[in-house]
Design a protein around this motif. Structure first.
Motif, PDB file in Angstrom:
ATOM      1  N   ALA A 155      40.270  68.075 111.883  1.00  0.00           N
ATOM      2  CA  ALA A 155      39.459  69.133 110.816  1.00  0.00           C
ATOM      3  C   ALA A 155      40.104  68.997 109.750  1.00  0.00           C
ATOM      4  CB  ALA A 155      39.691  70.734 110.833  1.00  0.00           C
ATOM      5  N   PHE A 156      41.594  68.890 109.876  1.00  0.00           N
ATOM      6  CA  PHE A 156      42.401  68.652 107.949  1.00  0.00           C
ATOM      7  C   PHE A 156      42.031  66.806 107.613  1.00  0.00           C
ATOM      8  CE2 PHE A 156      45.101  66.125 106.149  1.00  0.00           C
ATOM      9  CZ  PHE A 156      45.643  67.195 104.611  1.00  0.00           C
ATOM     10  N   ILE A 157      41.730  65.959 107.885  1.00  0.00           N
ATOM     11  CA  ILE A 157      41.637  63.968 108.128  1.00  0.00           C
ATOM     12  C   ILE A 157      40.040  64.554 107.535  1.00  0.00           C
ATOM     13  CG2 ILE A 157      41.190  62.429 109.082  1.00  0.00           C
ATOM     14  CD1 ILE A 157      43.615  62.698 111.040  1.00  0.00           C
ATOM     15  N   SER A 158      39.349  65.170 108.161  1.00  0.00           N
ATOM     16  CA  SER A 158      37.345  65.196 107.709  1.00  0.00           C
ATOM     17  C   SER A 158      37.195  65.618 106.675  1.00  0.00           C
ATOM     18  CB  SER A 158      36.607  66.359 108.442  1.00  0.00           C
ATOM     19  OG  SER A 158      35.608  66.520 108.849  1.00  0.00           O
ATOM     20  N   ASP A 159      38.698  67.324 106.344  1.00  0.00           N
ATOM     21  CA  ASP A 159      37.664  67.933 104.925  1.00  0.00           C
ATOM     22  C   ASP A 159      38.791  66.541 103.872  1.00  0.00           C
ATOM     23  OD1 ASP A 159      36.764  69.742 106.366  1.00  0.00           O
ATOM     24  OD2 ASP A 159      38.892  71.231 106.568  1.00  0.00           O
ATOM     25  N   ALA A 160      39.651  66.099 104.098  1.00  0.00           N
ATOM     26  CA  ALA A 160      40.277  65.243 102.433  1.00  0.00           C
ATOM     27  C   ALA A 160      39.452  64.177 102.586  1.00  0.00           C
ATOM     28  CB  ALA A 160      41.195  64.799 103.894  1.00  0.00           C
ATOM     29  N   ALA A 161      38.879  63.930 103.926  1.00  0.00           N
ATOM     30  CA  ALA A 161      37.970  62.264 103.644  1.00  0.00           C
ATOM     31  C   ALA A 161      36.618  62.227 102.777  1.00  0.00           C
ATOM     32  CB  ALA A 161      37.736  61.545 105.666  1.00  0.00           C
ATOM     33  N   ARG A 162      36.376  64.200 103.431  1.00  0.00           N
ATOM     34  CA  ARG A 162      35.653  64.546 102.814  1.00  0.00           C
ATOM     35  C   ARG A 162      35.312  64.318 100.979  1.00  0.00           C
ATOM     36  NH1 ARG A 162      30.583  66.837 104.857  1.00  0.00           N
ATOM     37  NH2 ARG A 162      30.996  67.892 103.535  1.00  0.00           N
ATOM     38  N   THR A 163      36.728  65.565 100.690  1.00  0.00           N
ATOM     39  CA  THR A 163      36.947  65.608  99.334  1.00  0.00           C
ATOM     40  C   THR A 163      37.314  64.375  99.128  1.00  0.00           C
ATOM     41  OG1 THR A 163      37.826  67.317 100.466  1.00  0.00           O
ATOM     42  CG2 THR A 163      38.610  66.266  98.204  1.00  0.00           C
ATOM     43  N   ALA A 164      37.882  63.855  99.266  1.00  0.00           N
ATOM     44  CA  ALA A 164      37.678  61.995  98.433  1.00  0.00           C
ATOM     45  C   ALA A 164      36.948  61.589  98.019  1.00  0.00           C
ATOM     46  CB  ALA A 164      39.329  61.253 100.029  1.00  0.00           C
ATOM     47  N   ILE A 165      36.125  61.424  99.238  1.00  0.00           N
ATOM     48  CA  ILE A 165      34.463  60.673  99.034  1.00  0.00           C
ATOM     49  C   ILE A 165      33.900  61.017  97.787  1.00  0.00           C
ATOM     50  CG2 ILE A 165      32.558  59.886 100.130  1.00  0.00           C
ATOM     51  CD1 ILE A 165      33.496  59.290 103.041  1.00  0.00           C
ATOM     52  N   GLY A 166      33.825  62.884  98.079  1.00  0.00           N
ATOM     53  CA  GLY A 166      33.171  63.511  97.020  1.00  0.00           C
ATOM     54  C   GLY A 166      33.284  63.046  95.868  1.00  0.00           C
ATOM     55  N   LYS A 167      34.525  62.654  95.095  1.00  0.00           N
ATOM     56  CA  LYS A 167      35.697  62.433  94.086  1.00  0.00           C
ATOM     57  C   LYS A 167      34.530  61.263  93.225  1.00  0.00           C
ATOM     58  CE  LYS A 167      38.774  66.222  94.453  1.00  0.00           C
ATOM     59  NZ  LYS A 167      40.604  66.009  94.246  1.00  0.00           N
ATOM     60  N   LEU A 168      34.366  60.085  94.678  1.00  0.00           N
ATOM     61  CA  LEU A 168      34.195  58.547  94.254  1.00  0.00           C
ATOM     62  C   LEU A 168      32.901  58.517  93.850  1.00  0.00           C
ATOM     63  CD1 LEU A 168      35.370  56.233  97.279  1.00  0.00           C
ATOM     64  CD2 LEU A 168      36.253  56.761  95.700  1.00  0.00           C
ATOM     65  N   ASP A 169      33.346  57.543  92.377  1.00  0.00           N
ATOM     66  CA  ASP A 169      31.689  57.031  92.146  1.00  0.00           C
ATOM     67  C   ASP A 169      31.488  56.056  92.154  1.00  0.00           C
ATOM     68  OD1 ASP A 169      30.250  56.023  89.564  1.00  0.00           O
ATOM     69  OD2 ASP A 169      30.922  57.095  88.495  1.00  0.00           O
ATOM     70  N   PHE A 170      31.119  55.588  93.272  1.00  0.00           N
ATOM     71  CA  PHE A 170      30.720  54.658  94.026  1.00  0.00           C
ATOM     72  C   PHE A 170      30.482  52.813  93.133  1.00  0.00           C
ATOM     73  CE2 PHE A 170      31.387  56.773  97.882  1.00  0.00           C
ATOM     74  CZ  PHE A 170      31.758  56.531  98.720  1.00  0.00           C
ATOM     75  N   ALA A 171      29.295  53.384  91.986  1.00  0.00           N
ATOM     76  CA  ALA A 171      28.941  51.992  91.540  1.00  0.00           C
ATOM     77  C   ALA A 171      30.145  51.580  90.369  1.00  0.00           C
ATOM     78  CB  ALA A 171      27.589  53.169  90.828  1.00  0.00           C
ATOM     79  N   HIS A 172      30.672  53.232  89.903  1.00  0.00           N
ATOM     80  CA  HIS A 172      31.555  52.685  88.969  1.00  0.00           C
ATOM     81  C   HIS A 172      33.200  51.637  89.575  1.00  0.00           C
ATOM     82  CE1 HIS A 172      34.878  53.405  85.612  1.00  0.00           C
ATOM     83  NE2 HIS A 172      33.820  53.266  85.175  1.00  0.00           N
ATOM     84  N   ALA A 173      33.120  53.088  90.727  1.00  0.00           N
ATOM     85  CA  ALA A 173      34.527  51.643  91.549  1.00  0.00           C
ATOM     86  C   ALA A 173      33.949  50.091  91.919  1.00  0.00           C
ATOM     87  CB  ALA A 173      34.487  52.564  92.733  1.00  0.00           C
ATOM     88  N   LEU A 174      32.489  50.045  92.428  1.00  0.00           N
ATOM     89  CA  LEU A 174      31.969  48.596  92.478  1.00  0.00           C
ATOM     90  C   LEU A 174      32.090  47.975  91.719  1.00  0.00           C
ATOM     91  CD1 LEU A 174      30.806  46.767  94.974  1.00  0.00           C
ATOM     92  CD2 LEU A 174      28.901  47.778  94.070  1.00  0.00           C
ATOM     93  N   GLY A 175      31.765  48.539  90.162  1.00  0.00           N
ATOM     94  CA  GLY A 175      31.688  47.586  89.690  1.00  0.00           C
ATOM     95  C   GLY A 175      33.699  47.399  88.963  1.00  0.00           C
ATOM     96  N   SER A 176      34.158  48.409  89.217  1.00  0.00           N
ATOM     97  CA  SER A 176      35.838  47.882  88.754  1.00  0.00           C
ATOM     98  C   SER A 176      36.152  46.540  89.786  1.00  0.00           C
ATOM     99  CB  SER A 176      36.164  48.900  89.206  1.00  0.00           C
ATOM    100  OG  SER A 176      35.510  49.731  87.466  1.00  0.00           O
ATOM    101  N   VAL A 177      35.866  46.803  90.685  1.00  0.00           N
ATOM    102  CA  VAL A 177      36.317  45.972  91.841  1.00  0.00           C
ATOM    103  C   VAL A 177      35.752  45.045  91.797  1.00  0.00           C
ATOM    104  CG1 VAL A 177      36.340  45.623  94.486  1.00  0.00           C
ATOM    105  CG2 VAL A 177      36.403  47.351  93.604  1.00  0.00           C
ATOM    106  N   LEU A 178      34.321  44.519  91.494  1.00  0.00           N
ATOM    107  CA  LEU A 178      34.072  43.006  90.496  1.00  0.00           C
ATOM    108  C   LEU A 178      34.281  42.547  89.923  1.00  0.00           C
ATOM    109  CD1 LEU A 178      30.082  43.505  91.436  1.00  0.00           C
ATOM    110  CD2 LEU A 178      31.853  42.041  92.976  1.00  0.00           C
TER     111      LEU A 178
END
Length: 427
Positions: A155-178
């Motif tokens: 339950a802790f891992i699931s909550d932590a993963a959801r929280t971490a994913i919820g804070k991600l800006d996928f488009a901006h992160a992908l742009g930064s990686v590129l």
């Protein structure tokens, strides 16, 4: 005959205390006996020696006892030194450990003197040691699976993963990686590799034959009358050969021209994509949709749970078997690493240098943590219990001081008596 030493610290301490007390009692008996004997020179000599032995033995008894408690329970100043100085002992002990064992200079000298990487390499090159490493790693892996299977941990891992994913800006992160991947023209090397791979594929006989067959099929399908008068097989072969030669020329042209149009177009397209990923509202919304899907889609969550269950079951079955693949791979990696380190002097030197750099930077923080832990732990001890443990540890040796004090006092008393009676001896 070998002298038997008790394994019990308490019994050993009492045994040595009895010996010290016996020496003091012997001196006391001799002293009392001389009081009832005629005062001859020898009797007076024995009396002086016994008297001085009693003084020395009692003084050392007082000194030893005063370290750990109040002698006879009397409130004498500067006694019960250990329990009354517990906090100071805690701080001094912590500081001693810091200065003598955990200072960066000592640790660096230890690394330079012992060459830990060479020791690890020598240890790993032994098959038995590599096998032991594999077994220990497999046990740790197995325990980790049990730990992760705990519902609270899951339950802790699931909550932590959801929280971490919820804070991600996928488009901006992908742009930064590129942006990172294209820094310094790295994407141009990717373009060169892709074109080289395409040229290699076109040079393969089966690919050429496939192109030729497609050209022939196209001619027969689209130009039914022309294929009756044209050499379609020959045209197919020439088309495949022309495609390969044309691409070779294009590759050579691109390779020799850093400012080729294709390179500029590829660079412009990527930069435009990076800018849109980081600023375009449509891309941002699409990234949010992907993030929400990963976070909330029940089918995806169920799929991931099933995938993890399958992987976990396979790992558990492998670790429980008599010939574990995971254990075998870890053992093989250990052997390979040991031989690699043993054979490569530069690699060992590099690892040792990085180890020294890491120790230099981490030693002050680690020393601060450990010394604070030592000081805080000792401060929490019960003063009487701490004093008793120290007494059990060094008390038997301190009783030799009492015995020596009795003997030395006797010798000094005899010597002083003889010196003070030199005229009588001379007569």
């Amino acid at each position: 005959m070998t002298k038997h030493r008790s394994n019990s610290p308490e019994a050993e301490l009492k045994r040595m205390q009895r010996q010290a007390l016996a020496c003091l009692l012997l001196a006391s008996i001799i002293f009392v006996a001389t009081l009832f004997l005629p005062p001859t020179f020898l009797v007076r000599l024995l009396k002086a020696g016994a008297e001085a032995a009693m003084v020395g033995g009692l003084a050392d008894w007082f000194a030893v006892v005063a370290l750990f408690r109040r002698p006879l329970g009397l409130p004498i100043p500067h006694t019960a030194i250990v329990p009354n100085s517990k906090d100071r002992i805690a701080d001094n002990l912590a500081e001693f450990v810091r200065e003598k064992f955990l200072d960066p200079k000592s640790l660096l000298e230890l690394i330079q003197r012992s060459d830990p990487v060479q020791r690890v390499a020598t240890w790993l090159t032994e098959p038995a040691n590599a096998g032991r490493l594999g077994r220990h790693a497999a046990n740790v892996f197995s325990k980790s699976l049990d730990w992760v299977d705990d519902r609270r941990i899951q339950a802790f891992i699931s909550d932590a993963a959801r929280t971490a994913i919820g804070k991600l800006d996928f488009a901006h992160a992908l742009g930064s990686v590129l942006s990172l991947l294209t820094k310094g023209g790295r994407h141009q090397h990717l373009l060169d590799t892709a074109l080289d791979h395409l040229a290699d594929e076109l040079r393969k006989p089966d690919v050429r034959k496939s192109i030729a067959d497609r050209v022939v099929a196209w001619i027969k399908s689209e130009h039914k009358w022309k294929q009756m008068v044209l050499p379609t097989e020959w045209l197919g072969d020439k088309a495949a050969e022309g495609a390969s030669e044309g691409l070779d020329k294009l590759l050579e042209e691109i390779a020799n021209s850093p400012n080729h149009e294709l390179r500029r177009h590829f660079d412009k397209t990527l930069q435009s994509l990076i800018a849109r990923l980081q600023t375009d509202e449509a891309f941002r919304r699409k990234g949010e949709e992907i993030r929400d899907f990963i976070q909330n889609d029940p089918a995806l969550a169920e799929y991931l749970r099933g995938l993890w269950a399958s992987v976990r079951d396979w790992i558990s079955q492998d670790l429980e078997g008599s010939s574990s693949q995971i254990q075998h791979h870890i053992q093989s990696m250990g052997l390979w690493l040991g031989h690699k380190l043993a054979e490569d002097d530069e690699l060992r030197a590099s690892v040792n240098e990085h180890l020294q750099d890491g120790v230099s930077s981490a030693a002050p923080q680690f020393a601060e943590f450990l010394t604070r832990h030592i000081s805080d732990t000792v401060r929490k001890w019960n003063p009487s219990e701490m004093s008793r443990q120290i007494e059990l540890s060094i008390g038997p040796d301190l009783q030799y001081i009492r015995i020596s004090g009795t003997a030395v006092g006797c010798c000094i008393g005899v010597a002083l008596f003889l010196i003070s009676h030199i005229p009588e001896i001379m007569r």
